[in-house]
Design a protein around this motif. Structure first.
Motif, short mmCIF file in Angstrom:
data_model
loop_
_atom_site.label_atom_id
_atom_site.label_comp_id
_atom_site.label_asym_id
_atom_site.label_seq_id
_atom_site.Cartn_x
_atom_site.Cartn_y
_atom_site.Cartn_z
N LEU A 135 0.83 -1.20 0.00
CA LEU A 135 0.00 0.00 0.00
C LEU A 135 0.87 1.26 0.00
CD1 LEU A 135 -2.78 -0.92 2.61
CD2 LEU A 135 -2.74 -1.33 0.15
N SER A 136 0.31 2.32 -0.54
CA SER A 136 0.97 3.62 -0.49
C SER A 136 0.81 4.21 0.91
CB SER A 136 0.36 4.57 -1.52
OG SER A 136 -0.98 4.88 -1.18
N ASP A 137 1.50 5.34 1.17
CA ASP A 137 1.39 5.97 2.49
C ASP A 137 -0.05 6.40 2.78
OD1 ASP A 137 4.08 5.61 2.87
OD2 ASP A 137 4.65 7.65 2.31
N ALA A 138 -0.71 6.96 1.75
CA ALA A 138 -2.10 7.41 1.95
C ALA A 138 -3.02 6.23 2.25
CB ALA A 138 -2.59 8.17 0.71
N GLN A 139 -2.82 5.14 1.52
CA GLN A 139 -3.65 3.96 1.74
C GLN A 139 -3.36 3.33 3.11
OE1 GLN A 139 -2.41 1.81 -1.70
NE2 GLN A 139 -3.53 3.15 -3.10
N GLU A 140 -2.10 3.34 3.52
CA GLU A 140 -1.76 2.83 4.85
C GLU A 140 -2.42 3.68 5.93
OE1 GLU A 140 2.16 2.02 7.70
OE2 GLU A 140 2.43 2.43 5.57
N GLY A 141 -2.50 5.00 5.68
CA GLY A 141 -3.18 5.88 6.63
C GLY A 141 -4.65 5.52 6.78
N VAL A 142 -5.32 5.24 5.67
CA VAL A 142 -6.73 4.85 5.71
C VAL A 142 -6.88 3.52 6.44
CG1 VAL A 142 -8.72 4.16 4.31
CG2 VAL A 142 -7.37 6.17 3.66
N LEU A 143 -5.95 2.60 6.22
CA LEU A 143 -6.01 1.30 6.90
C LEU A 143 -5.85 1.48 8.41
CD1 LEU A 143 -6.30 -1.73 6.35
CD2 LEU A 143 -3.81 -1.87 6.26
N ASN A 144 -4.98 2.39 8.82
CA ASN A 144 -4.82 2.67 10.24
C ASN A 144 -6.11 3.23 10.84
OD1 ASN A 144 -1.97 2.45 11.63
ND2 ASN A 144 -1.57 2.99 9.49
N ILE A 145 -6.80 4.09 10.06
CA ILE A 145 -8.08 4.64 10.52
C ILE A 145 -9.10 3.51 10.69
CG2 ILE A 145 -10.04 6.08 9.82
CD1 ILE A 145 -7.99 7.98 8.53
N LEU A 167 -14.16 -1.87 5.73
CA LEU A 167 -13.74 -0.87 4.75
C LEU A 167 -14.94 -0.33 3.97
CD1 LEU A 167 -10.42 -2.50 3.49
CD2 LEU A 167 -10.64 -0.30 4.67
N VAL A 168 -15.93 -1.19 3.70
CA VAL A 168 -17.16 -0.70 3.07
C VAL A 168 -17.83 0.34 3.96
CG1 VAL A 168 -19.48 -1.36 2.35
CG2 VAL A 168 -17.54 -2.80 1.72
N LEU A 177 -15.88 10.47 9.02
CA LEU A 177 -14.59 10.04 9.55
C LEU A 177 -13.48 11.02 9.21
CD1 LEU A 177 -14.79 6.21 8.74
CD2 LEU A 177 -15.03 7.30 10.98
N SER A 178 -13.59 11.66 8.04
CA SER A 178 -12.57 12.63 7.64
C SER A 178 -12.50 13.79 8.62
CB SER A 178 -12.86 13.15 6.23
OG SER A 178 -12.73 12.13 5.27
N LEU A 179 -13.63 14.17 9.21
CA LEU A 179 -13.65 15.27 10.17
C LEU A 179 -12.93 14.88 11.46
CD1 LEU A 179 -17.34 16.50 9.75
CD2 LEU A 179 -15.27 17.58 8.87
N ARG A 180 -12.92 13.59 11.77
CA ARG A 180 -12.31 13.12 13.03
C ARG A 180 -10.85 12.73 12.88
NH1 ARG A 180 -15.74 8.58 15.86
NH2 ARG A 180 -14.06 8.90 17.38
N TYR A 181 -10.52 12.05 11.76
CA TYR A 181 -9.19 11.46 11.64
C TYR A 181 -8.35 12.04 10.51
CZ TYR A 181 -11.57 7.90 14.45
OH TYR A 181 -12.28 7.25 15.41
N GLY A 182 -8.90 12.90 9.71
CA GLY A 182 -8.20 13.35 8.52
C GLY A 182 -8.82 12.73 7.28
N ASN A 183 -8.27 13.09 6.14
CA ASN A 183 -8.89 12.71 4.88
C ASN A 183 -9.00 11.19 4.72
OD1 ASN A 183 -9.96 13.09 2.25
ND2 ASN A 183 -7.93 12.63 1.40
#
Length: 529
Positions: A135-145, A167-168, A177-183
């Motif tokens: 995964l890319s850094d952005a995708q890893e960030g979403v996985l962490n969320i 994930l769905v 979720l973007s408001l709480r954790y970022g994009n």
């Protein structure tokens, strides 16, 4: 246990150095087995596994080529290399050499050549999963969320379908979720889902689930005092090299997290052989390499020795290589400038021996020979020696499939992992939430339709009531206008008015309002009775 007790690795003879032992008290200081293909790395791995087992140390190793299952069966005098083995044993002073079998537990990610071996998505964690799926850094960030949401919402992540369903949900609630954790990008969620599909097609779905591996099952010591040798069938698994490397790194991480600190034990609690170690570091992000370095540096205090098996020492990052004190270097072939540089660097990592040039020795040693160096007093590296590796006591080469099946059936953990446990987790919980939401929406829609229907009926009833009032009003006006005429004439007109009212009542009784009036009258009659 005597402090200097060790495992015999090999010895000398004419042109060779002194007998070489790996001291048990330094067995958790990690090691390296390196050499070109066909130079004897697998046999060295086999004899070390045998020796550790004989000393009561459990072993975990991966069988990449499918020929280490022979550890479970005694060698035989009918073997074609029997004379060569006994001759070498005499030459190196291995006086108590004999054939023997060792207690083995077979494992297989696919459940075909051993007991199924699994972990949960939660135990694997987002860092290793990101590495596994590239995964890319952005995708890893979403996985962490997603993992954070799983924890906060009480949604256990056990298998791949749990992560896929979560994930769905994350995608459907991306704005919140973007408001709480970022994009939280829906495109990143989609990319992770595609990577999960690829992983599932590679057999990764069989890695995740329950019952998960209990570490105690690879730390077993048999009643006779010998450590069990856990062999992971990896010949098929090597078709998915990232899955192979990530799984072994996860296992190391779990050992690091779960085992207690024991300081400097008399012998290791477990010895872990990481074959084809270069796969762990190929294209690995810095965060992952740092993780491996941390585990390698600290896990020895948990009593675990890690031995990397690879073709070239420079396959292992320098910071990790510097921690590998016990070394067996088989021949390296220097065909290219890069090979020559790697050979020179490998030679420089050994403690010099005035009797021979280490670089030349690494090029010259034959199959079953090596340049060795093991930790000695106070953990100092021993002088490099040219060594003839001792012959194995167990069978060289694989056992028959029926022999493997019999060992699996009689294993002390037989039946423990064969049946999949699918308890309630994120998939079931989110599915139930979706069903409840669908039922609520359906009920709300039904109530709304009923309300609309009642409103329409009431509107129609009001319209008919007004029409009735107008007709009655006309009838009254007519009656008033004709008042005073002759009784017979008035009676005739009254008949006309009665007809009008009768017609109106019949008309109304045919309509919705009429039906309501009839129901009301009949209901009143029956209640009165």
């Amino acid at each position: 246990m005597a402090e200097d007790q060790g495992v015999f690795v090999g010895g000398g003879g004419e042109g060779y150095g002194e007998a070489q032992e790996l001291l048990l008290k330094y067995g958790n200081r990690h090691g390296l087995i390196a050499g070109a293909t066909g130079t004897g790395k697998t046999v060295t791995l086999q004899i070390l596994a045998e020796s550790f087992s004989a000393q009561g140390v459990p072993v975990f190793l991966s069988d990449v080529k499918g020929d280490l299952s022979g550890i479970a069966k005694s060698g035989s005098e009918s073997f074609k290399l029997h004379d060569a083995f006994t001759s070498r044993a005499e030459k190196i002073g291995f006086t108590d050499y004999s054939y023997d079998a060792f207690p083995v537990t077979f494992w297989d990610l696919y459940g075909e050549q051993g007991h199924p071996i699994r972990t949960t998505v939660l135990e694997m964690g987002p860092l290793l999963l990101s590495r596994l799926m590239a995964l890319s850094d952005a995708q890893e960030g979403v996985l962490n969320i997603a993992f954070r949401v799983s924890d906060e919402e009480g949604l256990p992540l056990l298998d791949l379908k749990d992560l896929q369903s979560l994930l769905v949900w994350v995608g459907e609630n991306a704005d919140t979720l973007s408001l709480r954790y970022g994009n939280v990008s829906k495109s990143s969620v989609g990319a992770i889902q595609r990577a999960l599909l690829v992983l599932e097609n590679q057999g990764g779905a069989q890695l995740f689930g329950e019952p998960a591996l209990a570490l105690s099952d690879i730390l077993r010591v048999d009643p006779d005092g010998r450590g069990r040798v856990s062999i992971l069938a990896a010949d098929k698994l090597m078709g998915s090299p990232k899955l192979y490397a990530t799984f072994l790194l996860w296992l190391l991480s779990e050992l690091f997290e779960e085992l207690p600190e024991i300081g400097n034990p008399d012998k290791p609690k477990l010895v872990f052989f990481f074959d084809e170690a270069h796969l762990l570091f190929d294209d690995a992000p810095k965060a992952l390499v740092d993780k491996v370095e941390q585990v390698a540096r600290l896990i020895r205090s948990k009593g675990v020795g890690v031995y990397f098996v690879t073709q070239n020492p420079d396959d292992v990052p320098e910071d990790i290589l510097s921690q590998l004190g016990n070394r067996v270097q088989h021949a390296l072939r220097a065909f290219t400038a890069r090979d020559q540089k790697a050979l020179r660097m490998a030679a420089e990592t050994y403690r010099a021996n005035p009797r021979f040039d280490i670089e030349d020795a690494i090029k010259e040693v034959g199959t079953g020979e090596a340049v060795t160096s093991f930790l000695i007093d106070k953990g100092a590296p021993g002088i490099a020696e040219r060594t003839l590796i001792r012959p194995p006591s167990s069978q060289l080469g694989p056992i028959l499939p029926e022999e493997r099946a019999a060992i699996i059936a009689n294993s002390p953990i037989a039946g423990k992992y064969e049946s999949i446990l699918d308890r309630e987790s994120a998939f079931e919980m989110l599915s139930r939430r979706a069903e409840d939401a669908a039922k609520e929406a359906e009920e709300a829609e039904r109530l709304e339709e009923e309300a609309k229907l009642r409103a329409a009926e009431e509107k129609e009833a009001e319209k008919r009531r007004k029409e009735l009032e107008r007709e009655l009003s006309k009838a009254r006006r007519y009656e008033t206008k004709e008042y005073g005429r002759s009784t017979s004439r008035r009676a005739k007109k009254d008949d006309g008015m009665g007809a009008v009212v009768t017609n109106l009542l019949i008309k109304e009784l045919k309509g919705t309002t009429g039906r309501r009036i009839v129901r009301g009258i009949l209901g009143g009659i029956f209640r009165a009775r």
